[in-house]
Design a protein around this motif. Structure first.
Motif, short mmCIF file in Angstrom:
data_model
loop_
_atom_site.label_atom_id
_atom_site.label_comp_id
_atom_site.label_asym_id
_atom_site.label_seq_id
_atom_site.Cartn_x
_atom_site.Cartn_y
_atom_site.Cartn_z
N UNK A 1 0.83 -1.21 0.00
CA UNK A 1 0.00 0.00 0.00
C UNK A 1 0.86 1.26 0.00
N UNK A 2 2.04 1.18 0.66
CA UNK A 2 2.92 2.36 0.73
C UNK A 2 3.62 2.63 -0.60
N UNK A 3 3.88 1.57 -1.35
CA UNK A 3 4.69 1.62 -2.57
C UNK A 3 6.04 2.30 -2.31
N UNK A 4 6.52 2.16 -1.08
CA UNK A 4 7.86 2.63 -0.71
C UNK A 4 8.84 1.50 -1.00
N UNK A 5 9.81 1.77 -1.86
CA UNK A 5 10.71 0.73 -2.36
C UNK A 5 11.46 0.03 -1.22
N UNK A 6 12.02 0.80 -0.29
CA UNK A 6 12.81 0.21 0.80
C UNK A 6 11.92 -0.57 1.75
N UNK A 7 10.76 -0.05 2.08
CA UNK A 7 9.80 -0.75 2.94
C UNK A 7 9.41 -2.09 2.31
N UNK A 8 9.12 -2.09 1.01
CA UNK A 8 8.75 -3.34 0.34
C UNK A 8 9.91 -4.33 0.35
N UNK A 9 11.15 -3.84 0.14
CA UNK A 9 12.30 -4.74 0.17
C UNK A 9 12.48 -5.35 1.56
N UNK A 10 12.37 -4.53 2.61
CA UNK A 10 12.51 -5.06 3.98
C UNK A 10 11.41 -6.07 4.28
N UNK A 11 10.20 -5.81 3.81
CA UNK A 11 9.10 -6.75 4.00
C UNK A 11 9.39 -8.06 3.29
N UNK A 12 9.93 -7.97 2.09
CA UNK A 12 10.31 -9.19 1.34
C UNK A 12 11.38 -9.97 2.10
N UNK A 13 12.42 -9.29 2.58
CA UNK A 13 13.49 -9.97 3.30
C UNK A 13 12.96 -10.61 4.58
N UNK A 14 12.03 -9.94 5.24
CA UNK A 14 11.44 -10.51 6.46
C UNK A 14 10.62 -11.74 6.13
N UNK A 15 9.88 -11.69 5.03
CA UNK A 15 9.04 -12.82 4.63
C UNK A 15 9.88 -14.05 4.34
N UNK A 16 11.07 -13.87 3.77
CA UNK A 16 11.93 -15.02 3.46
C UNK A 16 12.49 -15.67 4.71
N UNK A 17 12.28 -15.03 5.86
CA UNK A 17 12.74 -15.60 7.13
C UNK A 17 11.59 -16.24 7.92
N UNK A 18 10.36 -16.06 7.46
CA UNK A 18 9.19 -16.50 8.23
C UNK A 18 8.74 -17.89 7.79
N UNK A 19 8.94 -18.85 8.64
CA UNK A 19 8.60 -20.24 8.33
C UNK A 19 7.09 -20.37 8.05
N UNK A 20 6.79 -21.13 7.03
CA UNK A 20 5.40 -21.37 6.69
C UNK A 20 4.78 -20.31 5.81
N UNK A 21 5.49 -19.19 5.62
CA UNK A 21 4.95 -18.09 4.81
C UNK A 21 5.80 -17.82 3.57
N UNK A 22 6.92 -18.52 3.45
CA UNK A 22 7.89 -18.15 2.42
C UNK A 22 7.33 -18.33 1.02
N UNK A 23 6.77 -19.53 0.73
CA UNK A 23 6.31 -19.81 -0.63
C UNK A 23 5.19 -18.88 -1.05
N UNK A 24 4.17 -18.77 -0.19
CA UNK A 24 3.02 -17.90 -0.51
C UNK A 24 3.47 -16.43 -0.57
N UNK A 25 4.32 -16.02 0.37
CA UNK A 25 4.79 -14.64 0.41
C UNK A 25 5.59 -14.27 -0.81
N UNK A 26 6.52 -15.16 -1.22
CA UNK A 26 7.34 -14.87 -2.40
C UNK A 26 6.48 -14.69 -3.65
N UNK A 27 5.41 -15.45 -3.74
CA UNK A 27 4.51 -15.33 -4.90
C UNK A 27 3.89 -13.94 -4.95
N UNK A 28 3.46 -13.44 -3.79
CA UNK A 28 2.88 -12.09 -3.73
C UNK A 28 3.90 -11.03 -4.15
N UNK A 29 5.13 -11.20 -3.66
CA UNK A 29 6.15 -10.21 -3.98
C UNK A 29 6.51 -10.23 -5.46
N UNK A 30 6.55 -11.43 -6.05
CA UNK A 30 6.85 -11.52 -7.48
C UNK A 30 5.77 -10.81 -8.29
#
Length: 508
Positions: free
Chosen positions: A432-461
Motif C-alpha cells: 500500500x505504501x509503494x515505498x521501495x525500501x519498505x517493500x524490500x525489507x518486507x520481502x526480506x522478512x518474509x523469506x525468514x518466516x517459516x510457513x509463509x515463504x512460498x506464498x509470500x514470495x509469490x505475492x512479492x513476485x
C-alpha cells in the motif's frame, strides 16, 4: 596542519572509485541491510564496463530529521551511478587540480566535512566532523579564530544539493564564460561529467541527489569556489553548506553576508535567510543545552571496565533535564546527544528498565531516533529480543498510522537482525505504501518466516512485475525479488546472472 588538498592527494583513482561505487551508493540513513560492494566487485572483474549512457530515474526514500520533518534522499540507478563514478575517477587528476587551485590561497582548511580517507574504513564520507578534529594543529588554530573578533556570523545555503545546477559544475571547473563557450563540445571532460550527473537524475539539470557520496564530492567543486571568493577577506569555516565567520563589527558582518550571497548567485544558489544569525561575541563554546548536560554529575562509582555507574535517581533526574531542555529549546537533537552519552555508562537493573521505557516512549514520538537506538541502546546494553520486539512493534504501528515508512522499515530491519516476528500484515502494508525500501525489507522478512515463504514470495513476485513499468524508481525491490528470467533483458539480467546482490549476505 594539513591543507585541503593534502586530503585529496591521499586518494588515488582506485581508492576513489572503490569508495564511491563500492561503499557510497547507499546513504548512511538507510537501514543497514544494503551494500554495493558485490556490484563494485562485478564491475572490477569486468574491467569497469561502460553501461548504457542514458538518463535514469532513481529511488525516493524519506528519512525523518530531528525536526520531525521528512527529508528526501535518493538511491540512484546502479548503472548510471557506475558511469558517473568512473567519470570522476578517470578525471581525478583534473578534479584535484581544481580543488588545489580553489584552496591554494587558504591559510587553513576552510571546509570541515568532505570526502577523505577514513581510518579502517573503505567508505570515503561520513557526516561527522570528528575526523577533522583529529588534526590537532587545525583544532588549535580554529580555537584561536575568534580572538580579537567581536561578532560571529552564521549562514547556510538554501536547499543546497537540490539547488546545484549540473551546468554549475563546469562553471566551477573552468569558469562560466569558458564553460558556456564550450557547452556543445562533448569531448570536454567537464561536459562529460555534467552529462553523467544528469543521467543519475533522469536527465534533469537541477540538483544533485542527496544520499550517494558522489554528490558530497561534486558539491565541493562549487562550494570550494565560493570559499575562494571569500577567503582573502574573511576568517570563516564551512561545514558542507553551513558558514561560520568571525568579524569585528555588525557592518562587516553585513558585508560578509552580501559577499557570500553575491558568490552564491554566480552558481544560481541563495542564502537561507531563516538560518542567518549575527551574534555578539563572546559566546560559550557550546550550546547552552550542551553545557547543561555536560555539567551534569553522573556519578563517581566505576565498574571494573571503568564505566561510570549511572544510578537510578540520577538517571531519572538527567532524563527529566533532557526532556525539559528539548521542550524549551524546541531542539529534538538533544535526545540523540543524551542517548550517546548514556551509552557509555553502566545502568543497573532498575535504571536500565526505566531508561528503556523512556526510550520506547521517545522513539515513538520522535521517529528520527530510529537511527540511534540500535547502536547506542540495543547493542550497547544487550537489550533482550523480547524488549526490542515490543519497541519495534510500536515503532511499526506508529509508522503505518503516520505514514512514516522509514519507521516501518527500521522495525522490520530489527526484526530480521535480532530474529523475531511482528504482529502485523507487513506485506500488504508495504504494498500500500509503494515505498521501495519498505517493500524490500518486507520481502526480506518474509523469506525468514517459516510457513509463509512460498506464498509470500509469490505475492512479492506479482508486485514486482507490476512495477517493472517504473523499473528505475523501484529497481532495488524488483531486482532482489525477481529471478533473472523475469527481469527485463539487459543490464539487470546480466548482473543477476552473476548472482550480484545489493543486500548484505547476513540478511539474505
Amino acid at each position: 596542519m594539513k591543507a585541503y588538498n593534502d586530503y585529496m592527494n591521499e586518494l588515488s583513482q582506485d581508492d576513489l572509485l572503490e569508495g564511491l561505487l563500492g561503499f557510497g551508493l547507499f546513504a548512511d540513513k538507510l537501514p543497514g541491510v544494503l551494500s554495493s560492494e558485490a556490484f563494485y566487485n562485478y564491475c572490477k572483474t569486468n574491467g569497469f564496463p561502460k553501461f548504457e549512457q542514458k538518463g535514469r530515474d532513481y529511488i525516493r526514500y524519506e528519512t525523518t530529521r530531528n525536526t520531525n520533518i521528512p527529508r528526501l534522499i535518493s538511491i540512484p540507478n546502479p548503472f548510471a551511478y557506475s558511469n558517473l563514478c568512473n567519470c570522476i575517477s578517470n578525471n581525478w587528476e583534473e578534479l584535484r587540480n581544481v580543488f588545489n587551485e580553489a584552496s591554494s590561497t587558504h591559510s587553513f582548511k576552510i571546509s570541515q566535512i568532505h570526502i577523505q580517507k577514513l581510518k579502517n574504513k573503505k567508505q570515503l564520507f561520513e557526516m561527522n566532523k570528528h575526523y577533522t578534529d583529529k588534526d590537532y594543529s587545525l583544532s588549535l588554530f580554529l580555537d584561536k579564530l575568534q580572538i580579537m573578533k567581536r561578532v560571529r556570523v552564521c549562514a547556510d545555503i538554501s536547499n543546497c544539493f537540490p539547488s546545484i545546477y549540473s551546468h554549475a559544475l563546469p562553471w566551477a571547473i573552468v569558469g562560466k564564460e569558458e564553460a558556456k563557450k564550450n557547452k556543445e563540445d562533448k569531448s570536454k571532460w567537464y561536459n562529460v561529467l555534467d552529462f553523467h550527473v544528469r543521467n543519475t537524475k533522469n536527465e534533469e539539470t537541477n540538483g544533485l541527489l542527496i544520499g550517494p557520496h558522489s554528490s558530497n564530492l561534486l558539491s565541493e567543486l562549487v562550494l570550494c569556489r565560493i570559499d575562494q571568493d571569500l577567503a582573502p577577506h574573511y576568517n570563516f569555516i564551512r561545514n558542507i553548506d553551513d558558514f561560520t565567520c568571525y568579524v569585528n563589527s555588525d557592518d562587516e558582518a553585513e558585508r560578509f553576508l552580501l559577499d557570500l550571497n553575491a558568490s552564491l548567485k554566480k552558481y544560481e544558489l541563495a542564502l537561507n535567510t531563516k538560518k542567518t544569525e549575527i551574534i555578539k561575541l563572546p559566546v560559550s563554546s557550546t550550546s547552552d543545552w550542551v553545557g547543561a548536560l555536560n555539567s551534569y554529575h553522573i556519578g563517581n562509582d566505576l565498574t571494573e571496565d571503568k564505566k561510570v555507574v549511572f544510578k537510578f535517581q540520577r538517571l531519572k533526574a538527567y532524563l527529566d533535564l533532557v526532556i525539559s531542555l528539548a521542550k524549551s529549546t524546541n531542539n529534538q537533537s538533544i535526545y540523540s546527544y543524551a542517548i550517546k552519552t548514556i551509552s557509555n555508562t553502566y545502568l543497573g537493573k532498575r535504571a536500565l528498565s526505566y531508561y528503556i521505557n523512556t526510550i520506547h516512549h521517545l522513539v515513538c514520538l520522535y521517529p528520527y531516533l530510529v537511527h540511534w537506538i540500535e547502536e547506542f541502546v540495543f547493542d550497547a546494553f544487550s537489550i533482550s529480543k523480547g524488549t526490542i520486539r515490543e519497541i519495534a512493534q510500536d515503532v511499526y504501528n506508529v509508522g503505518v498510522s503516520r505514514r512514516i515508512y522509514e519507521s516501518c522499515s527500521f522495525a522490520l530491519y530489527w526484526a530480521i537482525k535480532y530474529g523475531f516476528d511482528l504482529s502485523n500484515n507487513h506485506i500488504e502494508d508495504s504494498f500500500a505504501s509503494e515505498d521501495c525500501v519498505f517493500m524490500l525489507l518486507s520481502y526480506l522478512k518474509t523469506t525468514k518466516e517459516k510457513g509463509k515463504i512460498k506464498e509470500g514470495k509469490k505475492k512479492f513476485k506479482e508486485k514486482a512485475k507490476s512495477l517493472i513499468v517504473d523499473m528505475d524508481r523501484y529497481w532495488l525491490f524488483i531486482y532482489e525479488v525477481l529471478p533473472k528470467t523475469d527481469l527485463p533483458i539487459g543490464e539487470f539480467r546480466a548482473i543477476k546472472e552473476k548472482k550480484v546482490t545489493f543486500v548484505k549476505n547476513e540478511f539474505l
